[in-house]
Design an enzyme around this catalytic site. Structure first.
Site, PDB file in Angstrom:
ATOM      1  N   CYS A 129     -26.920  25.196  39.283  1.00 40.61           N
ATOM      2  CA  CYS A 129     -27.539  24.806  40.549  1.00 40.61           C
ATOM      3  C   CYS A 129     -26.563  24.036  41.433  1.00 40.61           C
ATOM      4  O   CYS A 129     -26.546  24.227  42.646  1.00 40.61           O
ATOM      5  CB  CYS A 129     -28.801  24.001  40.286  1.00 40.61           C
ATOM      6  SG  CYS A 129     -30.117  24.999  39.535  1.00 40.61           S
ATOM      7  N   HIS A 180     -34.400  28.417  38.583  1.00 41.01           N
ATOM      8  CA  HIS A 180     -34.614  26.972  38.630  1.00 41.01           C
ATOM      9  C   HIS A 180     -35.208  26.600  39.986  1.00 41.01           C
ATOM     10  O   HIS A 180     -35.067  27.345  40.966  1.00 41.01           O
ATOM     11  CB  HIS A 180     -33.295  26.236  38.423  1.00 41.01           C
ATOM     12  CG  HIS A 180     -32.773  26.314  37.026  1.00 41.01           C
ATOM     13  ND1 HIS A 180     -31.755  25.505  36.574  1.00 41.01           N
ATOM     14  CD2 HIS A 180     -33.115  27.100  35.975  1.00 41.01           C
ATOM     15  CE1 HIS A 180     -31.491  25.779  35.309  1.00 41.01           C
ATOM     16  NE2 HIS A 180     -32.306  26.760  34.927  1.00 41.01           N
ATOM     17  N   CYS A 221     -28.265  21.103  37.288  1.00 38.34           N
ATOM     18  CA  CYS A 221     -27.336  21.568  36.259  1.00 38.34           C
ATOM     19  C   CYS A 221     -26.111  22.173  36.954  1.00 38.34           C
ATOM     20  O   CYS A 221     -26.049  22.260  38.183  1.00 38.34           O
ATOM     21  CB  CYS A 221     -28.014  22.619  35.380  1.00 38.34           C
ATOM     22  SG  CYS A 221     -28.375  24.170  36.245  1.00 38.34           S
ATOM     23  N   GLU A 249     -34.322  24.486  42.235  1.00 37.24           N
ATOM     24  CA  GLU A 249     -33.348  24.394  43.327  1.00 37.24           C
ATOM     25  C   GLU A 249     -33.010  25.774  43.875  1.00 37.24           C
ATOM     26  O   GLU A 249     -32.948  25.977  45.098  1.00 37.24           O
ATOM     27  CB  GLU A 249     -32.046  23.738  42.841  1.00 37.24           C
ATOM     28  CG  GLU A 249     -32.215  22.359  42.266  1.00 37.24           C
ATOM     29  CD  GLU A 249     -32.345  22.376  40.746  1.00 37.24           C
ATOM     30  OE1 GLU A 249     -33.204  23.120  40.211  1.00 37.24           O
ATOM     31  OE2 GLU A 249     -31.614  21.627  40.078  1.00 37.24           O
TER      32      GLU A 249
END
Length: 152
Positions: free
Chosen positions: A85, A52, A82, A54
């Site tokens: 993360c 992701h 999410c 992040e």
């Protein structure tokens, strides 16, 4: 630079993700006013469910600092993180999270759950959401509308 200016940089990274066929999410890590990490969504291209934006930005920042702890850093991301993360943000000791659009399906910073406010956890990141929310949300909506159109 302001939160809005930093979010515009994250939005540009989200655009790069979209151009690569990834869900358009971009992120940067800032320390003392300097960008020390950048990331955009790449789970499809990297065959990595943890890739992701992040996570990518924090990995990049950790390499820059030579430390997995990102103390005193702010993470800017175009979409509310999410649970995966949010957990990584806490483990990295990010001081502040700034996100654009809320995520009513998987958001773990207030929309579905709020891991950042969980009292039992030992680190609490300051959270500011809604920075350029309309622009961040529009990029995501346009991306998914295009995907639905391609399936027809």
């Amino acid at each position: 630079m302001t939160d809005t200016e930093f979010m515009q940089i994250a939005l540009a990274l989200a655009g790069e993700a979209a151009a690569n066929g990834e869900v358009p999410v971009g992120a940067i890590v800032v320390k003392d006013g300097d960008i020390i990490g950048r990331g955009s969504n790449a789970p499809i291209s990297q065959h990595d469910p943890s890739a992701h934006a992040e996570i990518q930005a924090m990995r990049n920042a950790a390499k820059t600092l030579g430390n997995y702890r990102l103390v005193g850093c702010t993470l800017y991301v175009t979409l509310e993180p999410c649970a995966m993360c949010a957990g990584a943000i806490q483990h990295a000791r990010i001081a502040r999270l700034v996100y654009g659009a809320s995520d009513p399906k998987t958001g773990a910073c207030g929309s579905v759950v709020n891991l950042m406010a969980e009292e039992k956890l030992n680190h609490h990141t300051e959270v500011d959401g809604g920075i350029l929310a309309a622009e961040c949300g529009a990029m995501l909506s346009e991306f998914f509308a295009g995907r639905r159109k391609m399936k027809q």
